[in-house]
Design an enzyme around this catalytic site. Structure first.
Site, PDB file in Angstrom:
ATOM      1  N   CYS A 107       0.826  -1.212   0.000  1.00 21.70           N
ATOM      2  CA  CYS A 107       0.000   0.000   0.000  1.00 21.70           C
ATOM      3  C   CYS A 107       0.863   1.267   0.000  1.00 21.70           C
ATOM      4  O   CYS A 107       1.536   1.551  -0.975  1.00 21.70           O
ATOM      5  CB  CYS A 107      -0.966  -0.050   1.183  1.00 21.70           C
ATOM      6  N   HIS A 108       0.873   2.031   1.094  1.00 22.90           N
ATOM      7  CA  HIS A 108       1.666   3.257   1.174  1.00 22.90           C
ATOM      8  C   HIS A 108       3.084   3.021   1.694  1.00 22.90           C
ATOM      9  O   HIS A 108       3.899   3.933   1.710  1.00 22.90           O
ATOM     10  CB  HIS A 108       0.959   4.290   2.068  1.00 22.90           C
TER      11      HIS A 108
END
Length: 182
Positions: A107-108
């Site tokens: 994800c991030h």
């Protein structure tokens, strides 16, 4: 399941992590008999954005990549943005690459890889809003469920966790990746 018996894995996070992106890899690693430490900038515990708490085993200042066989970086905007501001976390991440050890980022979380300057020439995926940041850090960004590049495992969102966890377990089981460069 004893695929990872004796393997020591570090999960690096701080408050604001995406709960499932820490919980699910942690569960998968433990199901395969890995020994897992939660590493964070401060002692105590860390809390996910949805309230899950996990006790911190080691602080980033005290952590040593040489002790571990692999690193996992859960996502979450707040977690990922804050963890990359911790110089010890960035250096620890870079050390895993210099030691050719498997790293998983979802994800991030690849934001910290950009700060650690380990993306040049690599193919990765992430949450789509990081595309330009990761390209600017020298990576080739693709929109795929899971990407493996010389021991670096990346995925986009919690929906990709089954594929992410499977590849992560596989890469940790394989061990060092001598072709991996920092």
């Amino acid at each position: 399941m004893s695929h990872l018996t004796g393997k020591q894995v570090a999960i690096l996070a701080t408050d604001g992590y995406e709960d499932s992106e820490l919980i699910e890899p942690l569960k998968a690693l433990r199901e395969h008999n890995a020994i897992v430490d939660i590493i964070a900038p401060e002692a105590g515990s860390i809390r996910g954005k949805n309230g899950h708490e996990e006790p911190v085993t080691v602080t980033t200042a005290a952590a040593d990549a040489a002790k571990y066989d692999a690193l996992v970086l859960p996502g979450g905007v707040v977690n990922s943005d804050n963890i990359r501001l911790d110089s010890f976390a960035v250096e620890l991440t870079r050390d895993f690459f210099e030691q050719h050890k498997p790293v998983g980022a979802i994800c991030h979380a690849p934001w910290i890889l950009a700060d650690a300057a380990v993306l040049k020439g690599r193919t990765v995926t992430s949450f789509k809003s990081l595309k330009t940041d990761l390209q600017n850090a020298g990576a080739t960004w693709v929109d795929e469920e899971v990407v493996v590049d010389q021991g670096l495992v990346t995925s986009r969102t919690p929906d990709d966790l089954p594929a992410f966890n499977a590849k992560l377990i596989e890469e940790i089981g394989e061990g060092k990746h001598e072709g991996q460069t920092a």
